[in-house]
Write a protein that holds these residues in place. Structure first.
Motif, PDB file in Angstrom:
ATOM      1  N   ARG A  10      -2.926  -4.895  18.558  1.00 27.05           N
ATOM      2  CA  ARG A  10      -1.508  -5.091  18.309  1.00 27.05           C
ATOM      3  C   ARG A  10      -1.080  -4.422  17.004  1.00 27.05           C
ATOM      4  O   ARG A  10      -0.051  -3.729  16.936  1.00 27.05           O
ATOM      5  CB  ARG A  10      -1.199  -6.590  18.275  1.00 27.05           C
ATOM      6  N   VAL A  11      -1.863  -4.623  15.956  1.00 29.61           N
ATOM      7  CA  VAL A  11      -1.511  -4.077  14.643  1.00 29.61           C
ATOM      8  C   VAL A  11      -1.738  -2.570  14.608  1.00 29.61           C
ATOM      9  O   VAL A  11      -0.929  -1.820  14.035  1.00 29.61           O
ATOM     10  CB  VAL A  11      -2.313  -4.784  13.536  1.00 29.61           C
ATOM     11  N   HIS A  12      -2.822  -2.105  15.207  1.00 24.21           N
ATOM     12  CA  HIS A  12      -3.072  -0.668  15.212  1.00 24.21           C
ATOM     13  C   HIS A  12      -1.976   0.098  15.941  1.00 24.21           C
ATOM     14  O   HIS A  12      -1.502   1.137  15.464  1.00 24.21           O
ATOM     15  CB  HIS A  12      -4.435  -0.382  15.848  1.00 24.21           C
ATOM     16  N   MET A  13      -1.539  -0.407  17.100  1.00 25.97           N
ATOM     17  CA  MET A  13      -0.480   0.308  17.820  1.00 25.97           C
ATOM     18  C   MET A  13       0.841   0.232  17.058  1.00 25.97           C
ATOM     19  O   MET A  13       1.597   1.204  17.013  1.00 25.97           O
ATOM     20  CB  MET A  13      -0.339  -0.247  19.237  1.00 25.97           C
ATOM     21  N   ALA A  14       1.119  -0.898  16.435  1.00 26.20           N
ATOM     22  CA  ALA A  14       2.336  -1.008  15.623  1.00 26.20           C
ATOM     23  C   ALA A  14       2.272  -0.044  14.430  1.00 26.20           C
ATOM     24  O   ALA A  14       3.296   0.504  14.005  1.00 26.20           O
ATOM     25  CB  ALA A  14       2.518  -2.437  15.131  1.00 26.20           C
ATOM     26  N   SER A  15       1.053   0.196  13.915  1.00 23.39           N
ATOM     27  CA  SER A  15       0.899   1.059  12.741  1.00 23.39           C
ATOM     28  C   SER A  15       1.232   2.519  13.043  1.00 23.39           C
ATOM     29  O   SER A  15       1.513   3.288  12.120  1.00 23.39           O
ATOM     30  CB  SER A  15      -0.529   0.953  12.181  1.00 23.39           C
TER      31      SER A  15
END
Length: 241
Positions: free
Chosen positions: A175-180
């Protein structure tokens, strides 16, 4: 296998958890967990999947134990060990990163480039009673190394279907990697995802654990797959994916 105090389950709960079984043998049992069900713990006063495993308790009072977890709103494959030796074997295999997990996610637009690797370190933070992960630089104190791979399977003007592979197992990593990279998952309000997708409501995180390949305690590898739930499929169809 576990000797904690048994949890009293209703007939409906027992029937439900049994209906989620997608693989079972002498050592392991795998489920297609529905979205909205916590794996373990949690503050919601409702039974978790861990509680529901009492439906599989043996006459000696032992019951399966979960090998790993999925976020509450993530659906899909989750594995439990049926014996203590199996639990020990799988726990070590997990630590050695011998599990290969494949997820499907819906995004508002395809990533650029359409496939790639994200190696941004992550930092866990506590805000009130909630835990979050944040993408940070490698020299940030407490930063954890993290590696995710992504591949766009299909894309239209209304959205994209992306396959995700977390090589490491950090909390909220995908979730965080794709948002990044500017592509938060549909329905992921915590990390900036839109609550609509292809003109329809996306009221939850659109992330599904589609496939799990793992070393089996009896030798070799096994692969277990779980079809996405109806709400995920409906949004995928609405976007023409």
């Amino acid at each position: 296998m576990t000797d904690r105090t048994p949890v009293s389950l209703s007939e409906a709960e027992i029937a439900a958890v049994r209906s989620w079984v997608i693989h079972e043998d002498e050592a392991v049992i795998a489920f297609n967990k529905p979205a909205g069900l916590s794996s373990q713990g949690g503050r919601v006063q409702a039974h978790t999947l861990d509680d529901l495993l009492w439906a599989f308790a043996r006459s000696n009072g032992k019951r399966p134990d979960l090998v790993h977890r999925l976020d509450r709103d993530t659906s899909g494959v989750i594995l439990a060990a049926k014996t203590k030796p199996a639990a020990g074997f799988l726990g070590k295999a997990m630590q050695a990163r011998r599990f290969k997990k494949t997820y499907l996610a819906l995004l508002s637009a395809a990533p650029e480039p359409r496939s790639g690797t994200i190696e941004t370190p992550l930092l866990r933070q506590e805000i009130g009673r909630e835990s979050y992960m944040r993408a940070v630089s490698a020299d940030t104190p407490g930063a954890q190394a993290a590696l995710s791979r992504y591949r766009t399977l299909s894309a239209t003007d209304d959205g994209a279907l992306v396959e995700l592979d977390p090589a490491t197992g950090r909390m909220h990593q995908l979730r965080v990697h794709m948002a990044s990279i500017g592509r938060p998952l549909a329905g992921d309000a915590r990390y900036g995802g839109a609550l609509t997708f292809a003109g329809r409501a996306a009221p939850r995180l659109m992330l599904h654990a589609a496939k799990l390949t793992f070393p089996h305690p009896e030798g070799g590898y096994r692969t277990v797959e779980a079809p996405p739930p109806e709400d995920f499929e409906a949004l995928k169809v609405a976007a023409g994916l």
